[in-house]
Motif scaffolding. Sequence first.
Motif, mmCIF file in Angstrom:
data_model
loop_
_atom_site.group_PDB
_atom_site.id
_atom_site.type_symbol
_atom_site.label_atom_id
_atom_site.label_comp_id
_atom_site.label_asym_id
_atom_site.label_seq_id
_atom_site.Cartn_x
_atom_site.Cartn_y
_atom_site.Cartn_z
ATOM 1 N N VAL A 53 35.951 43.369 47.930
ATOM 2 C CA VAL A 53 37.285 43.943 48.144
ATOM 3 C C VAL A 53 38.297 42.883 47.713
ATOM 4 N N ASP A 54 39.092 43.212 46.700
ATOM 5 C CA ASP A 54 40.039 42.254 46.126
ATOM 6 C C ASP A 54 39.354 40.928 45.797
ATOM 7 N N SER A 78 48.024 47.892 46.729
ATOM 8 C CA SER A 78 46.829 48.360 46.033
ATOM 9 C C SER A 78 45.638 47.535 46.486
ATOM 10 N N VAL A 79 44.449 48.075 46.279
ATOM 11 C CA VAL A 79 43.225 47.376 46.653
ATOM 12 C C VAL A 79 42.174 47.649 45.596
ATOM 13 N N SER A 80 41.404 46.631 45.242
ATOM 14 C CA SER A 80 40.343 46.793 44.247
ATOM 15 C C SER A 80 38.987 46.709 44.925
ATOM 16 N N PHE A 81 38.075 47.529 44.444
ATOM 17 C CA PHE A 81 36.701 47.562 44.946
ATOM 18 C C PHE A 81 35.747 47.275 43.800
ATOM 19 N N GLU A 82 34.690 46.555 44.108
ATOM 20 C CA GLU A 82 33.610 46.364 43.145
ATOM 21 C C GLU A 82 32.288 46.458 43.884
ATOM 22 N N ARG A 91 33.686 49.289 39.282
ATOM 23 C CA ARG A 91 34.962 48.832 39.829
ATOM 24 C C ARG A 91 35.934 49.993 39.962
ATOM 25 N N ARG A 92 36.795 49.912 40.970
ATOM 26 C CA ARG A 92 37.881 50.866 41.174
ATOM 27 C C ARG A 92 39.084 50.128 41.763
ATOM 28 N N THR A 93 40.288 50.550 41.404
ATOM 29 C CA THR A 93 41.506 50.066 42.029
ATOM 30 C C THR A 93 42.292 51.272 42.520
ATOM 31 N N LEU A 94 42.708 51.234 43.777
ATOM 32 C CA LEU A 94 43.389 52.367 44.393
ATOM 33 C C LEU A 94 44.727 51.928 44.991
#
Length: 283
Positions: A53-54, A78-82, A91-94
């Motif tokens: 997370v981030d 915003s927050v990024s997931f991997e 990966r995703r950024t929401l």
Amino acid sequence: MTPDRRRLLIGAAAAGLAGPAFGRDPADLVLTGRLVQGGFVMGRTWPRALIFVDGEALTTASASGHFVVGFDRDAPGSVSFESRAGRRSQRRTLPIVTGTFPSSRINGLPPSTVSPTDPALLERIAREVALKTEGFASRIDTDDFRSGFDWPLQTYRVTSHWGAQRVLNGTPARPHYGIDLAAPQGSPIRAPADGVVTLAQPAMHFEGGLTLIDHGQGLISAYLHQSRIDVLPTQRISRGQIIGAVGMTGRATGPHLCWRLRWRDRQINPALLVGYSAPETGY
């Protein structure tokens, strides 16, 4: 459905926080949740994948590939997931919506529950902090959060909303990280989801009768001010099981349940998990 319950749920939906999963390809990292400060994401990925997370490795997916991540009251925009499993990664950024939090005033509390000074009392509070710290440190390897939560009371009135800036006896205090549900003394409290009890302690100075339940991966719910506790530490409990009764023990001016939820060190809004569920199993 009570007006307070309807307003909580409709407000979340109106903010665009409820909806289909983000990322639908079977090979994707699939995410869904309430994308707001105090909200959460439930995800599905490869079994036992490491979740970043981030950029920080914070949790591991369950044997079915499910995981949960919470956002605290001050979460960024915003927050990024991997997700990583061997050589595979996704990966995703929401975006995270900024929350709106009211203020709340409570007067008539005993001074010792607002600004304690007695050395013996301070020593007792320190012991109780150690107990709570141990209870919140639990990381049960389950994904009992997958089916979402029910309300812990059948009949109640919301008297304080999550995240409210509190003023106690005229003195500004930290935000209120719970939802206060007023109900008659002795009303049964039911577990909102399956889990394992990590703390069941009567007569805490601030919280009164306090129970903590780990619903998997450090997602821990708390039940404060109970008049009676019906469970024991390490006990496995089921959704709908009675865990105690509403009271006004600890720092309280009337009978109510203060319902809280924490993911690891992040305080999140338990009402946002009501009626929610994780993406269906894949992989």
